[in-house]
Design an enzyme around this catalytic site. Structure first.
Site, PDB file in Angstrom:
ATOM      1  N   ASP A  18       1.217  -2.778  -1.525  1.00 54.64           N
ATOM      2  CA  ASP A  18       1.328  -2.893  -0.301  1.00 54.64           C
ATOM      3  C   ASP A  18       0.041  -2.179   0.355  1.00 54.64           C
ATOM      4  O   ASP A  18      -0.264  -1.351  -0.270  1.00 54.64           O
ATOM      5  CB  ASP A  18       2.742  -2.851   0.161  1.00 54.64           C
ATOM      6  CG  ASP A  18       2.813  -2.997   1.613  1.00 54.64           C
ATOM      7  OD1 ASP A  18       2.373  -3.952   2.186  1.00 54.64           O
ATOM      8  OD2 ASP A  18       3.079  -1.834   2.294  1.00 54.64           O
ATOM      9  N   ASP A  20      -0.205  -1.247   4.261  1.00 59.11           N
ATOM     10  CA  ASP A  20       0.439  -0.110   5.498  1.00 59.11           C
ATOM     11  C   ASP A  20       1.478   0.609   4.858  1.00 59.11           C
ATOM     12  O   ASP A  20       2.418   0.195   4.208  1.00 59.11           O
ATOM     13  CB  ASP A  20       0.977  -1.283   6.670  1.00 59.11           C
ATOM     14  CG  ASP A  20      -0.281  -2.059   7.232  1.00 59.11           C
ATOM     15  OD1 ASP A  20      -1.228  -1.249   7.775  1.00 59.11           O
ATOM     16  OD2 ASP A  20       0.008  -3.124   7.594  1.00 59.11           O
TER      17      ASP A  20
END
Length: 252
Positions: A18, A20
């Site tokens: 991922d 963020d």
């Protein structure tokens, strides 16, 4: 000898990250932007303000803007119409609230305050040296800009961002579609790949996608956050990805 100290990760042939909160330290900017978007709506409906800690973690982290806006508003019992994706920023519809969040986040992004997590950069270099291909995924349309700004874009073989999700009609987390597309582009099946996530919806997506190893990154460090990540599907929870490396890996 590999700098990676976790056998389950060493056994994986690819890693899907991922963006963020895992690669980039952009969660505070996202949380502040959500607060600026939600608080006026909360005031209008007599609700307490948005908590950039717990509310962010539980209802919007890891989700697309529209899914995040709908999730929080539903939880507060605020029944706004969905509206139109072209709605201007405001408080009259879910789309208007999401547009306000986008406006606020872009304003924060341009001030150059977002950086990459040092422990993640160290792990990325270790994987790069071991020739383990990596993908970065994000529901944000700004992921490529964030990765380029923080200087780590070249460490990823592919990126799947919000533009790709819209073009390919990929469902948002906790659906595993984004992660599965990242693994597909790397040419490695999920059962031979790892997922690295900090959001509850993200670790749940990794588990739903039948990935071999799901790592949860506990950035919140509250009394319950690590347990929440495990409950949603993380096989291993760390507070920083540097914990997965030997202390003599060069200190990148």
């Amino acid at each position: 000898m590999s700098a990676i100290t976790v056998p389950e990760l060493e056994a994986c042939r690819a890693v899907v990250f991922d963006t963020d909160g895992v690669i980039t330290d952009s969660a505070p900017a996202h949380a502040a932007a959500w607060k600026a978007a939600f608080d006026p709506v909360c005031r209008e409906h007599g609700q307490p303000p948005f908590d950039p800690g717990e509310d962010y973690r539980r209802y919007v982290d890891g989700k697309s803007r529209l899914d995040g806006a709908a999730s929080f508003l539903t939880q507060r019992g605020i029944g706004l119409p969905f509206g139109d994706p072209d709605d201007p920023p405001g408080t009259g519809s879910v789309c208007a609230v999401a547009a306000r969040k986008e406006e606020e986040f872009l304003r924060r992004l341009t001030d150059g305050s977002v950086d990459a997590w040092p422990g993640t950069v160290r792990l990325l270099h270790a994987l790069y040296e071991e020739r383990v291909p990596c993908a970065a995924v994000s529901s944000s349309r700004h992921a490529r800009d964030l990765l380029a700004h923080t200087g780590v874009r070249t460490l990823f073989q592919t990126v799947v961002d919000g533009n790709d999700a819209a073009h390919l009609a990929l469902r948002g987390k906790p659906d595993p579609a984004l992660f599965l597309e990242g693994a597909r582009r790397l040419g490695v099946p999920p059962d031979a790949s790892a997922v690295v996530e900090d959001a509850l919806a993200g670790v749940e997506a990794g588990r739903r996608g039948d990935f071999s190893f799901v790592i949860g990154v506990d950035r919140a460090r509250t009394a319950t956050s690590a347990g929440d990540l495990r409950e949603h599907g993380a096989d291993l929870v760390v507070t920083d990805l540097g914990e997965l490396l030997s202390p003599d890996d060069g200190g990148r």
